[in-house]
Design a protein around this motif. Structure first.
Motif, PDB file in Angstrom:
ATOM      1  N   CYS A 110     -55.516  57.345 129.527  1.00 20.76           N
ATOM      2  CA  CYS A 110     -56.652  57.403 128.310  1.00 20.76           C
ATOM      3  C   CYS A 110     -56.384  58.862 127.751  1.00 20.76           C
ATOM      4  O   CYS A 110     -56.602  59.730 128.797  1.00 20.76           O
ATOM      5  CB  CYS A 110     -57.853  57.183 128.855  1.00 20.76           C
ATOM      6  SG  CYS A 110     -58.998  57.572 127.572  1.00 20.76           S
ATOM      7  N   ALA A 111     -55.929  59.007 126.584  1.00 23.25           N
ATOM      8  CA  ALA A 111     -55.788  60.479 126.213  1.00 23.25           C
ATOM      9  C   ALA A 111     -56.911  60.607 124.997  1.00 23.25           C
ATOM     10  O   ALA A 111     -57.213  59.812 124.078  1.00 23.25           O
ATOM     11  CB  ALA A 111     -54.526  60.602 125.241  1.00 23.25           C
ATOM     12  N   ALA A 112     -57.645  61.724 125.277  1.00 21.27           N
ATOM     13  CA  ALA A 112     -58.407  62.216 124.199  1.00 21.27           C
ATOM     14  C   ALA A 112     -58.163  62.900 123.076  1.00 21.27           C
ATOM     15  O   ALA A 112     -57.019  63.851 123.391  1.00 21.27           O
ATOM     16  CB  ALA A 112     -59.501  62.807 124.958  1.00 21.27           C
ATOM     17  N   ARG A 113     -58.171  62.488 121.582  1.00 19.19           N
ATOM     18  CA  ARG A 113     -57.725  63.195 120.544  1.00 19.19           C
ATOM     19  C   ARG A 113     -58.577  63.463 119.737  1.00 19.19           C
ATOM     20  O   ARG A 113     -59.546  62.805 119.467  1.00 19.19           O
ATOM     21  CB  ARG A 113     -56.671  62.111 119.959  1.00 19.19           C
ATOM     22  CG  ARG A 113     -55.429  61.689 120.687  1.00 19.19           C
ATOM     23  CD  ARG A 113     -54.499  60.470 120.310  1.00 19.19           C
ATOM     24  NE  ARG A 113     -53.500  60.173 121.025  1.00 19.19           N
ATOM     25  CZ  ARG A 113     -52.802  59.221 120.887  1.00 19.19           C
ATOM     26  NH1 ARG A 113     -52.865  58.769 119.780  1.00 19.19           N
ATOM     27  NH2 ARG A 113     -51.636  59.207 121.664  1.00 19.19           N
ATOM     28  N   ASP A 157     -55.219  65.357 133.671  1.00 18.73           N
ATOM     29  CA  ASP A 157     -54.403  66.310 133.165  1.00 18.73           C
ATOM     30  C   ASP A 157     -55.101  66.968 132.101  1.00 18.73           C
ATOM     31  O   ASP A 157     -55.120  66.742 130.997  1.00 18.73           O
ATOM     32  CB  ASP A 157     -52.947  65.783 132.653  1.00 18.73           C
ATOM     33  CG  ASP A 157     -51.866  66.942 132.334  1.00 18.73           C
ATOM     34  OD1 ASP A 157     -52.657  68.160 131.911  1.00 18.73           O
ATOM     35  OD2 ASP A 157     -50.998  66.618 132.519  1.00 18.73           O
ATOM     36  N   ASN A 158     -55.733  68.189 132.622  1.00 18.12           N
ATOM     37  CA  ASN A 158     -56.711  68.884 131.535  1.00 18.12           C
ATOM     38  C   ASN A 158     -55.829  69.442 130.336  1.00 18.12           C
ATOM     39  O   ASN A 158     -56.271  69.333 129.238  1.00 18.12           O
ATOM     40  CB  ASN A 158     -57.503  69.843 132.214  1.00 18.12           C
ATOM     41  CG  ASN A 158     -58.617  69.211 133.099  1.00 18.12           C
ATOM     42  OD1 ASN A 158     -58.958  68.282 133.014  1.00 18.12           O
ATOM     43  ND2 ASN A 158     -58.693  70.162 134.164  1.00 18.12           N
ATOM     44  N   ALA A 159     -54.581  69.659 130.461  1.00 21.04           N
ATOM     45  CA  ALA A 159     -53.644  70.218 129.391  1.00 21.04           C
ATOM     46  C   ALA A 159     -53.556  69.334 128.325  1.00 21.04           C
ATOM     47  O   ALA A 159     -53.258  69.567 127.135  1.00 21.04           O
ATOM     48  CB  ALA A 159     -52.595  70.904 130.056  1.00 21.04           C
ATOM     49  N   LYS A 160     -53.549  67.952 128.761  1.00 23.62           N
ATOM     50  CA  LYS A 160     -53.284  66.779 127.819  1.00 23.62           C
ATOM     51  C   LYS A 160     -54.548  66.204 127.617  1.00 23.62           C
ATOM     52  O   LYS A 160     -54.201  65.041 126.801  1.00 23.62           O
ATOM     53  CB  LYS A 160     -52.105  66.063 128.559  1.00 23.62           C
ATOM     54  CG  LYS A 160     -50.823  66.456 128.784  1.00 23.62           C
ATOM     55  CD  LYS A 160     -49.824  65.464 129.610  1.00 23.62           C
ATOM     56  CE  LYS A 160     -48.357  66.138 129.491  1.00 23.62           C
ATOM     57  NZ  LYS A 160     -47.620  65.096 130.192  1.00 23.62           N
ATOM     58  N   ASN A 161     -55.518  66.423 128.071  1.00 29.58           N
ATOM     59  CA  ASN A 161     -56.851  65.913 127.871  1.00 29.58           C
ATOM     60  C   ASN A 161     -56.794  64.389 128.048  1.00 29.58           C
ATOM     61  O   ASN A 161     -57.219  63.438 127.376  1.00 29.58           O
ATOM     62  CB  ASN A 161     -57.367  66.085 126.232  1.00 29.58           C
ATOM     63  CG  ASN A 161     -57.871  67.433 125.992  1.00 29.58           C
ATOM     64  OD1 ASN A 161     -58.312  68.141 127.063  1.00 29.58           O
ATOM     65  ND2 ASN A 161     -57.950  67.735 124.616  1.00 29.58           N
ATOM     66  N   ILE A 169     -63.935  68.765 127.821  1.00 28.55           N
ATOM     67  CA  ILE A 169     -64.156  67.499 128.494  1.00 28.55           C
ATOM     68  C   ILE A 169     -64.776  67.908 129.710  1.00 28.55           C
ATOM     69  O   ILE A 169     -64.127  68.609 130.654  1.00 28.55           O
ATOM     70  CB  ILE A 169     -63.015  66.778 128.283  1.00 28.55           C
ATOM     71  CG1 ILE A 169     -62.420  66.508 127.187  1.00 28.55           C
ATOM     72  CG2 ILE A 169     -63.456  65.312 128.924  1.00 28.55           C
ATOM     73  CD1 ILE A 169     -61.091  65.564 127.042  1.00 28.55           C
ATOM     74  N   ASN A 170     -65.866  67.129 129.975  1.00 26.63           N
ATOM     75  CA  ASN A 170     -66.668  67.165 131.184  1.00 26.63           C
ATOM     76  C   ASN A 170     -66.135  66.111 132.258  1.00 26.63           C
ATOM     77  O   ASN A 170     -65.049  65.859 132.539  1.00 26.63           O
ATOM     78  CB  ASN A 170     -68.220  67.203 131.046  1.00 26.63           C
ATOM     79  CG  ASN A 170     -68.728  67.621 132.427  1.00 26.63           C
ATOM     80  OD1 ASN A 170     -68.171  67.634 133.538  1.00 26.63           O
ATOM     81  ND2 ASN A 170     -70.021  68.081 132.280  1.00 26.63           N
ATOM     82  N   ILE A 171     -66.935  65.329 132.322  1.00 26.14           N
ATOM     83  CA  ILE A 171     -66.560  64.118 133.384  1.00 26.14           C
ATOM     84  C   ILE A 171     -65.763  63.120 132.528  1.00 26.14           C
ATOM     85  O   ILE A 171     -66.020  62.750 131.299  1.00 26.14           O
ATOM     86  CB  ILE A 171     -67.970  63.326 133.907  1.00 26.14           C
ATOM     87  CG1 ILE A 171     -68.520  64.317 134.651  1.00 26.14           C
ATOM     88  CG2 ILE A 171     -67.498  61.943 134.548  1.00 26.14           C
ATOM     89  CD1 ILE A 171     -69.632  63.937 135.630  1.00 26.14           C
ATOM     90  N   MET A 172     -64.615  62.459 133.076  1.00 26.72           N
ATOM     91  CA  MET A 172     -63.920  61.389 132.388  1.00 26.72           C
ATOM     92  C   MET A 172     -63.775  60.220 133.491  1.00 26.72           C
ATOM     93  O   MET A 172     -64.043  60.680 134.641  1.00 26.72           O
ATOM     94  CB  MET A 172     -62.447  61.682 132.364  1.00 26.72           C
ATOM     95  CG  MET A 172     -62.285  63.167 131.326  1.00 26.72           C
ATOM     96  SD  MET A 172     -60.601  63.282 131.006  1.00 26.72           S
ATOM     97  CE  MET A 172     -60.221  62.238 129.683  1.00 26.72           C
ATOM     98  N   GLY A 173     -63.920  58.969 133.079  1.00 27.15           N
ATOM     99  CA  GLY A 173     -64.084  58.000 133.903  1.00 27.15           C
ATOM    100  C   GLY A 173     -63.390  56.716 133.426  1.00 27.15           C
ATOM    101  O   GLY A 173     -63.194  56.586 132.277  1.00 27.15           O
TER     102      GLY A 173
END
Length: 118
Positions: A22-25, A72-76, A31-35
């Motif tokens: 799942c990529a955030a664009r 992967d924080n660099a790739k969100n 970005i804090n919590i991802m789930g």
């Protein structure tokens, strides 16, 4: 505008594996919590796993030991590695994230179907 774009769902036999991404664009400052959540047929949406910005993780009981969440924080981007899949894992899987674009807000992906055949 922020979007969560999911990929990696599909059909797999029981005992098999799948990896969801799942990529955030968009214009994202953090970005804090991802789930990951899932919604089995005829059931409510439920948490599968979550990961903080410093890689603290939390799993539902059914996921612990079989699923691994990572990011992967660099790739969100957040991932969900699913092993030893069971037919009862069949569901639509949704990505969720708390994203800062100036104002923090929760976003949902469009969902990806995972079907596990027996």
């Amino acid at each position: 505008q922020v979007q969560l774009v999911e990929s990696g769902g599909g059909l797999v036999q029981a005992g098999g594996s799948l990896k969801l991404s799942c990529a955030a664009r968009g214009s994202i400052s953090g970005i804090n919590i991802m789930g990951w959540y899932r919604q089995p047929p005829g059931s409510q949406r439920e948490l599968v796993a979550a990961i903080s910005s410093v890689d603290d993780t939390d799993y539902a009981d059914f996921a612990r030991g079989r699923f691994t969440i990572s990011r992967d924080n660099a790739k969100n981007t957040v991932y969900l590695q699913m092993n030893s899949l069971k037919p009862e894992d069949t569901a639509v899987y949704y990505c969720n994230a708390l994203i800062h674009t100036g104002v923090p807000a929760r976003y949902w992906g469009q969902g990806t179907q995972v079907t596990v055949s027996s």
